[in-house]
Design a protein around this motif. Sequence first.
Motif, PDB file in Angstrom:
ATOM      1  N   SER A   8       0.815  -1.316  -0.098  1.00 46.15           N
ATOM      2  CA  SER A   8      -0.014   0.073  -0.221  1.00 46.15           C
ATOM      3  C   SER A   8       0.836   1.204  -0.145  1.00 46.15           C
ATOM      4  CB  SER A   8      -0.890   0.067   1.261  1.00 46.15           C
ATOM      5  OG  SER A   8      -0.089   0.155   2.338  1.00 46.15           O
ATOM      6  N   HIS A   9       0.135   2.226  -0.118  1.00 50.69           N
ATOM      7  CA  HIS A   9       0.628   3.643   0.262  1.00 50.69           C
ATOM      8  C   HIS A   9       0.873   3.814   1.581  1.00 50.69           C
ATOM      9  CE1 HIS A   9      -0.342   4.050  -4.198  1.00 50.69           C
ATOM     10  NE2 HIS A   9       0.695   4.645  -4.228  1.00 50.69           N
ATOM     11  N   ASN A  38       5.426   8.164   3.005  1.00 53.12           N
ATOM     12  CA  ASN A  38       5.349   9.561   2.635  1.00 53.12           C
ATOM     13  C   ASN A  38       6.733   9.898   2.745  1.00 53.12           C
ATOM     14  OD1 ASN A  38       4.350  11.934   1.729  1.00 53.12           O
ATOM     15  ND2 ASN A  38       4.068  12.553   3.575  1.00 53.12           N
ATOM     16  N   GLY A  71      -0.782   1.548  -8.868  1.00 55.18           N
ATOM     17  CA  GLY A  71      -0.140   2.343  -7.972  1.00 55.18           C
ATOM     18  C   GLY A  71       1.465   1.824  -7.944  1.00 55.18           C
TER      19      GLY A  71
END
Length: 143
Positions: A8-9, A38, A71
């Motif tokens: 995932s992000h 991030n 993604g």
Amino acid sequence: MKYLILVSHGDFAKGLKNSLAMFAEDKMDSVIATGLQNGKSVDDFASEFRQAISALTAEDQVVVLADIVGGSPLTTACDILEEKGLLSSATILGGMNLPMAITSVMMKDVLDGTDFVQAVLPEASAALQEFKIQSEESDDDDI
């Protein structure tokens, strides 16, 4: 062995694994979770992902659940799985949620291919609905 890999992000995959343990604690040894943090680069994620799957061999199989199809976490994971010879036998699904992860971890050793996908995706989709609270209206309201 067959592994469930969550990508995932951010920390979504790790948080999902934590929640998944509440339902399938005995299966957590076959669940790997990692996310693109991030401020980190795709190369940083690739390095972390390589480390996370370093124990896997070409004889292992994987089910990959990702937050977003296309993604960076998923595409990078696929590139690395290809390097390790695991991509051709992998089952990869996007739009992960907790019901999807629960069904995946429970069914990954029972079903393969299309049968697996047909068991998992309806569970994921069924979880997507509006929750409405029904209020009881009394008959006295008509007076």
